[in-house]
Design an enzyme around this catalytic site. Structure first.
Site, PDB file in Angstrom:
ATOM      1  N   MET A  85       0.982  -1.153   0.526  1.00 45.05           N
ATOM      2  CA  MET A  85       0.082   0.114  -0.244  1.00 45.05           C
ATOM      3  C   MET A  85       0.875   1.148   0.252  1.00 45.05           C
ATOM      4  O   MET A  85      -0.010   2.239  -0.068  1.00 45.05           O
ATOM      5  CB  MET A  85      -0.770   0.251   1.398  1.00 45.05           C
ATOM      6  CG  MET A  85      -1.884  -1.187   1.042  1.00 45.05           C
ATOM      7  SD  MET A  85      -2.952  -0.643   2.199  1.00 45.05           S
ATOM      8  CE  MET A  85      -2.955  -0.717   4.179  1.00 45.05           C
ATOM      9  N   ALA A 129       4.070   4.193   1.071  1.00 49.90           N
ATOM     10  CA  ALA A 129       4.884   4.745   2.092  1.00 49.90           C
ATOM     11  C   ALA A 129       6.326   3.462   2.173  1.00 49.90           C
ATOM     12  O   ALA A 129       5.707   2.643   3.453  1.00 49.90           O
ATOM     13  CB  ALA A 129       3.708   4.469   3.446  1.00 49.90           C
ATOM     14  N   HIS A 182       9.399  -2.975   3.100  1.00 55.22           N
ATOM     15  CA  HIS A 182       8.969  -3.496   1.993  1.00 55.22           C
ATOM     16  C   HIS A 182      10.104  -3.618   0.740  1.00 55.22           C
ATOM     17  O   HIS A 182      10.262  -4.907   0.484  1.00 55.22           O
ATOM     18  CB  HIS A 182       8.223  -2.777   1.583  1.00 55.22           C
ATOM     19  CG  HIS A 182       6.796  -2.013   1.842  1.00 55.22           C
ATOM     20  ND1 HIS A 182       6.671  -0.913   2.902  1.00 55.22           N
ATOM     21  CD2 HIS A 182       5.463  -2.235   2.434  1.00 55.22           C
ATOM     22  CE1 HIS A 182       5.688  -0.550   3.523  1.00 55.22           C
ATOM     23  NE2 HIS A 182       4.934  -2.269   2.706  1.00 55.22           N
ATOM     24  N   GLY A 228       5.235 -10.105   4.517  1.00 54.73           N
ATOM     25  CA  GLY A 228       5.590 -10.055   5.285  1.00 54.73           C
ATOM     26  C   GLY A 228       4.873 -10.485   6.547  1.00 54.73           C
ATOM     27  O   GLY A 228       3.857 -10.446   6.206  1.00 54.73           O
ATOM     28  N   VAL A 257      10.636  -7.145   9.558  1.00 52.14           N
ATOM     29  CA  VAL A 257      12.198  -6.246   9.737  1.00 52.14           C
ATOM     30  C   VAL A 257      11.954  -4.851  11.216  1.00 52.14           C
ATOM     31  O   VAL A 257      11.135  -4.397  10.522  1.00 52.14           O
ATOM     32  CB  VAL A 257      12.139  -5.617   7.739  1.00 52.14           C
ATOM     33  CG1 VAL A 257      13.281  -4.308   7.830  1.00 52.14           C
ATOM     34  CG2 VAL A 257      12.732  -6.505   7.554  1.00 52.14           C
ATOM     35  N   SER A 271       6.312   0.210   9.984  1.00 54.46           N
ATOM     36  CA  SER A 271       4.937   0.362   9.476  1.00 54.46           C
ATOM     37  C   SER A 271       4.697   1.205   9.216  1.00 54.46           C
ATOM     38  O   SER A 271       5.574   2.663   9.229  1.00 54.46           O
ATOM     39  CB  SER A 271       3.793  -0.464  10.757  1.00 54.46           C
ATOM     40  OG  SER A 271       2.673   0.378  10.188  1.00 54.46           O
TER      41      SER A 271
HETATM   42  P1  AMP Z   1       1.773  -2.549   3.074  1.00 53.91           P
HETATM   43  O1  AMP Z   1       2.194  -1.656   2.363  1.00 53.91           O
HETATM   44  O2  AMP Z   1       1.644  -2.623   5.105  1.00 53.91           O
HETATM   45  O3  AMP Z   1       0.265  -3.250   2.598  1.00 53.91           O
HETATM   46  O4  AMP Z   1       1.969  -4.112   3.303  1.00 53.91           O
HETATM   47  C1  AMP Z   1       3.244  -4.692   2.411  1.00 53.91           C
HETATM   48  C2  AMP Z   1       3.486  -5.382   2.405  1.00 53.91           C
HETATM   49  O5  AMP Z   1       4.917  -5.812   3.347  1.00 53.91           O
HETATM   50  C3  AMP Z   1       2.728  -6.882   3.856  1.00 53.91           C
HETATM   51  O6  AMP Z   1       3.813  -8.192   2.898  1.00 53.91           O
HETATM   52  C4  AMP Z   1       3.757  -6.540   4.830  1.00 53.91           C
HETATM   53  O7  AMP Z   1       3.659  -7.841   5.565  1.00 53.91           O
HETATM   54  C5  AMP Z   1       5.253  -6.520   4.503  1.00 53.91           C
HETATM   55  N1  AMP Z   1       5.400  -5.631   5.237  1.00 53.91           N
HETATM   56  C6  AMP Z   1       4.894  -4.694   6.212  1.00 53.91           C
HETATM   57  N2  AMP Z   1       5.828  -4.288   6.985  1.00 53.91           N
HETATM   58  C7  AMP Z   1       7.336  -5.293   7.327  1.00 53.91           C
HETATM   59  C8  AMP Z   1       8.093  -5.380   8.500  1.00 53.91           C
HETATM   60  N3  AMP Z   1       8.330  -4.419   8.774  1.00 53.91           N
HETATM   61  N4  AMP Z   1       8.704  -5.892   7.904  1.00 53.91           N
HETATM   62  C9  AMP Z   1       8.372  -7.546   6.871  1.00 53.91           C
HETATM   63  N5  AMP Z   1       7.533  -7.260   5.744  1.00 53.91           N
HETATM   64  C10 AMP Z   1       6.166  -6.056   6.264  1.00 53.91           C
END
Ligand code: AMP
Length: 281
Positions: A30, A32, A37, A147, A176, A185
């Site tokens: 998503m 940011a 990521h 993740g 991470v 996050s």
């Molecule tokens: P999002 O943009 O929050 O929807 O995350 C996209 C992908 O990145 C998802 O599969 C998340 O689980 C992964 N992700 C987000 N934060 C982390 C992190 N700190 N460590 C590993 N993977 C992450």
């Protein structure tokens, strides 16, 4: 690196690659973007010929309108970051491009989406499944990377591909963390300086809890985590549970399962953070 706003353009490019038998890795996000990521993207780039990243803030997975409005968006910065991360194609569709019409599909994940995040964010995982299944249809990758930060999401996506017979391999990547332990996050950007500083107490407590499994039973340990985190005036635990890593069922004693995951959601003011930790014996 090429950027696509439209699925037809991306799919045209992908058809050529499929003819050349290129192995395709996919990382849905998503935006940011942060090192969490990027770790998924690097893993995909090392495993595959081509890596595709989508950036799409999916309205259907937000049960809270304000959360959707406030979700951080930095598309230009994200695209710059991706150039150095091993990404080949970026897919940046509009909401209309993904939801050409209303998506009324209801998925049945059994109890997987009734607990933890699913219980506190009703409809969230149905919205995740709607968008991820659509993105999978568009991109049609060989492998997709998720993740462990969103552990329940990973388990549900694995269930989704099983239910829908989608031939895509789902790989989970480690969490991470920032230097002080806070799980990275996009929502961390929304924290004030004080909130950010205190948020590392969440992972600090989870790490300590891991060292207590020989001293405390499951209930005692859960209570200890909740009480410890709640003792910090910036933090309020929404839930903490210790579940097995397949069915996400709460465990009652340590011997019940080998692969236990402690999953937590904490409110930091108006911001909601999640984290988890393995409690393997
Ligand atoms: P999002 O943009 O929050 O929807 O995350 C996209 C992908 O990145 C998802 O599969 C998340 O689980 C992964 N992700 C987000 N934060 C982390 C992190 N700190 N460590 C590993 N993977 C992450």
């Amino acid at each position: 690196m090429k950027v696509f706003d439209y699925k037809a353009d991306l799919q045209k490019e992908l058809r050529d690659l499929a003819q050349k038998n290129k192995k395709i890795g996919f990382v849905p996000t998503m935006g940011a973007l942060h090192e969490g990521h990027i770790s998924l993207i690097k893993k995909s780039a090392s495993d595959n010929d081509i890596t595709i990243v989508s950036i799409f803030v999916n309205p259907n997975q937000f049960n809270d309108k304000k959360d959707l409005e406030n979700y951080p968006r930095f598309i230009d910065k994200d695209i710059n970051l991706l150039k150095n991360a091993g990404c080949d194609f970026v897919f940046t569709p509009s909401v209309k491009e993904i939801y050409t019409e209303e998506d009324n599909r209801i998925f049945d994940f059994g109890d997987l989406d009734k607990v933890m995040e699913g219980k506190h964010r009703v409809g969230h995982f149905n919205g995740v499944a709607q968008v991820v299944s659509k993105l999978f249809n568009i991109v049609n990758p060989d492998v997709a990377y998720f993740g462990r930060k969103d552990f329940q999401q990973y388990v549900i996506i694995k269930k989704m591909v099983e239910i829908l017979n989608i031939p895509i391999k789902i790989i989970a990547c480690p969490i991470v963390r920032e230097k002080d332990g806070l799980a990275m996050s996009s929502r961390n950007l929304l924290l004030s300086k004080d909130q950010r500083k205190n948020s590392s107490f969440i992972s600090e407590t989870l790490f300590k809890a891991r060292n207590l499994i020989n001293k405390l039973n499951v209930k005692e340990l859960k209570d200890w985590v909740v009480d410890t985190i709640n003792s910090n005036p910036f933090l309020e635990v929404e839930y903490f549970d210790i579940v097995d890593d397949v069915e996400l069922k709460s465990i009652n004693n340590w011997q019940e399962q080998n692969n236990n995951v402690g999953c937590i959601a904490v409110k930091v003011g108006k911001i909601r953070l999640i984290d988890n930790i393995n409690f393997n014996l």
